[in-house]
Write a protein that holds these residues in place. Structure first.
Motif, PDB file in Angstrom:
ATOM      1  N   LYS A   1      81.175   9.525  -5.761  1.00  0.00           N
ATOM      2  CA  LYS A   1      81.449  10.645  -4.854  1.00  0.00           C
ATOM      3  C   LYS A   1      82.876  11.155  -5.067  1.00  0.00           C
ATOM      4  O   LYS A   1      83.108  12.369  -5.151  1.00  0.00           O
ATOM      5  CB  LYS A   1      81.250  10.207  -3.401  1.00  0.00           C
ATOM      6  N   LEU A   2      83.826  10.246  -5.175  1.00  0.00           N
ATOM      7  CA  LEU A   2      85.221  10.639  -5.407  1.00  0.00           C
ATOM      8  C   LEU A   2      85.384  11.344  -6.754  1.00  0.00           C
ATOM      9  O   LEU A   2      86.073  12.358  -6.853  1.00  0.00           O
ATOM     10  CB  LEU A   2      86.138   9.414  -5.347  1.00  0.00           C
ATOM     11  N   LEU A   3      84.751  10.800  -7.780  1.00  0.00           N
ATOM     12  CA  LEU A   3      84.871  11.391  -9.112  1.00  0.00           C
ATOM     13  C   LEU A   3      84.248  12.778  -9.176  1.00  0.00           C
ATOM     14  O   LEU A   3      84.843  13.707  -9.728  1.00  0.00           O
ATOM     15  CB  LEU A   3      84.225  10.477 -10.159  1.00  0.00           C
ATOM     16  N   THR A   4      83.049  12.935  -8.620  1.00  0.00           N
ATOM     17  CA  THR A   4      82.395  14.244  -8.675  1.00  0.00           C
ATOM     18  C   THR A   4      83.151  15.275  -7.851  1.00  0.00           C
ATOM     19  O   THR A   4      83.230  16.439  -8.227  1.00  0.00           O
ATOM     20  CB  THR A   4      80.921  14.177  -8.226  1.00  0.00           C
ATOM     21  N   LYS A   5      83.722  14.852  -6.737  1.00  0.00           N
ATOM     22  CA  LYS A   5      84.521  15.766  -5.910  1.00  0.00           C
ATOM     23  C   LYS A   5      85.773  16.207  -6.681  1.00  0.00           C
ATOM     24  O   LYS A   5      86.118  17.386  -6.700  1.00  0.00           O
ATOM     25  CB  LYS A   5      84.906  15.066  -4.606  1.00  0.00           C
ATOM     26  N   ALA A   6      86.422  15.243  -7.335  1.00  0.00           N
ATOM     27  CA  ALA A   6      87.633  15.557  -8.106  1.00  0.00           C
ATOM     28  C   ALA A   6      87.322  16.465  -9.292  1.00  0.00           C
ATOM     29  O   ALA A   6      88.181  17.237  -9.722  1.00  0.00           O
ATOM     30  CB  ALA A   6      88.289  14.267  -8.591  1.00  0.00           C
TER      31      ALA A   6
ATOM     32  N   VAL B   1      69.387   8.798 -10.582  1.00  0.00           N
ATOM     33  CA  VAL B   1      70.087   7.669  -9.969  1.00  0.00           C
ATOM     34  C   VAL B   1      71.135   8.198  -8.987  1.00  0.00           C
ATOM     35  O   VAL B   1      71.684   9.275  -9.180  1.00  0.00           O
ATOM     36  CB  VAL B   1      70.759   6.740 -11.011  1.00  0.00           C
ATOM     37  N   SER B   2      71.380   7.421  -7.954  1.00  0.00           N
ATOM     38  CA  SER B   2      72.398   7.793  -6.963  1.00  0.00           C
ATOM     39  C   SER B   2      73.677   7.020  -7.227  1.00  0.00           C
ATOM     40  O   SER B   2      73.638   5.847  -7.591  1.00  0.00           O
ATOM     41  CB  SER B   2      71.910   7.461  -5.553  1.00  0.00           C
ATOM     42  N   GLY B   3      74.778   7.695  -7.018  1.00  0.00           N
ATOM     43  CA  GLY B   3      76.078   7.055  -7.150  1.00  0.00           C
ATOM     44  C   GLY B   3      76.584   6.643  -5.785  1.00  0.00           C
ATOM     45  O   GLY B   3      76.074   7.088  -4.758  1.00  0.00           O
ATOM     46  N   GLY B   4      77.579   5.821  -5.758  1.00  0.00           N
ATOM     47  CA  GLY B   4      78.165   5.367  -4.503  1.00  0.00           C
ATOM     48  C   GLY B   4      79.466   6.095  -4.216  1.00  0.00           C
ATOM     49  O   GLY B   4      79.681   7.228  -4.644  1.00  0.00           O
TER      50      GLY B   4
ATOM     51  N   ASP C   1      74.474  12.398   1.191  1.00  0.00           N
ATOM     52  CA  ASP C   1      75.746  11.681   1.273  1.00  0.00           C
ATOM     53  C   ASP C   1      76.362  11.320  -0.080  1.00  0.00           C
ATOM     54  O   ASP C   1      77.580  11.328  -0.231  1.00  0.00           O
ATOM     55  CB  ASP C   1      75.575  10.401   2.095  1.00  0.00           C
ATOM     56  N   ASP C   2      75.539  10.948  -1.031  1.00  0.00           N
ATOM     57  CA  ASP C   2      76.042  10.475  -2.317  1.00  0.00           C
ATOM     58  C   ASP C   2      75.545  11.355  -3.457  1.00  0.00           C
ATOM     59  O   ASP C   2      74.429  11.869  -3.407  1.00  0.00           O
ATOM     60  CB  ASP C   2      75.598   9.033  -2.567  1.00  0.00           C
ATOM     61  N   PRO C   3      76.360  11.506  -4.511  1.00  0.00           N
ATOM     62  CA  PRO C   3      75.926  12.315  -5.652  1.00  0.00           C
ATOM     63  C   PRO C   3      74.777  11.634  -6.383  1.00  0.00           C
ATOM     64  O   PRO C   3      74.658  10.408  -6.383  1.00  0.00           O
ATOM     65  CB  PRO C   3      77.173  12.403  -6.531  1.00  0.00           C
TER      66      PRO C   3
END
Length: 134
Positions: free
Chosen positions: A38-43, A31-34, A9-11
């Motif tokens: 997720k929005l930043l990595t997708k963009a 480490v997992s991001g929230g 679910d999360d990067p």
């Protein structure tokens, strides 16, 4: 370093460390991001997004690293005792990707995290300037 399972679910980000004097990166944590990560990595999946949001992601990851520096150094020195001799450490990261899981832990293509003093924004620099002039 034992690998945590890939979060569907999360990067996740692999954190790296090296001595400023040596070019070799060492992975030391995942480490997992929230939702923001997720929005930043997708963009950032295209070149335009990388240019637009790359610094934001780096600054957010840097905030995590620098906020917990004492514990991070303990973990790094425990995993890589020879880094205790380093006068300065440099940190970096990679986005953990399912399709290249093993390559994610290699030291090539690591995104360096700037030193903490370089991450200060204009407002922080102005505060420091006026705090020093009183």
């Amino acid at each position: 370093m034992s690998l945590p399972p890939l979060d569907p679910d999360d990067p996740q980000f692999v954190l790296f460390v090296r001595s400023k004097r040596l070019p070799q990166w060492f992975p030391f944590s995942v480490v997992s991001g929230g939702s923001q990560a997720k929005l930043l990595t997708k963009a950032m999946e295209n070149d335009f997004g990388k240019k637009l949001y790359g610094n934001t992601l780096t600054k957010n990851i840097a905030g995590v690293v620098y906020k917990d520096m004492d514990n991070i150094k303990k973990a790094v020195f425990n995993q890589y005792p020879r880094l205790k001799e380093a006068k300065e450490l440099e940190f970096g990261y990679k986005i953990r990707k399912e399709e290249s899981l093993q390559g994610t832990f290699r030291g090539s293509g690591v995104e360096p995290i700037p030193p903490q003093e370089e991450l200060k924004g204009v407002v922080d620099k102005m505060k420091d300037f006026f705090a020093g002039s009183s």
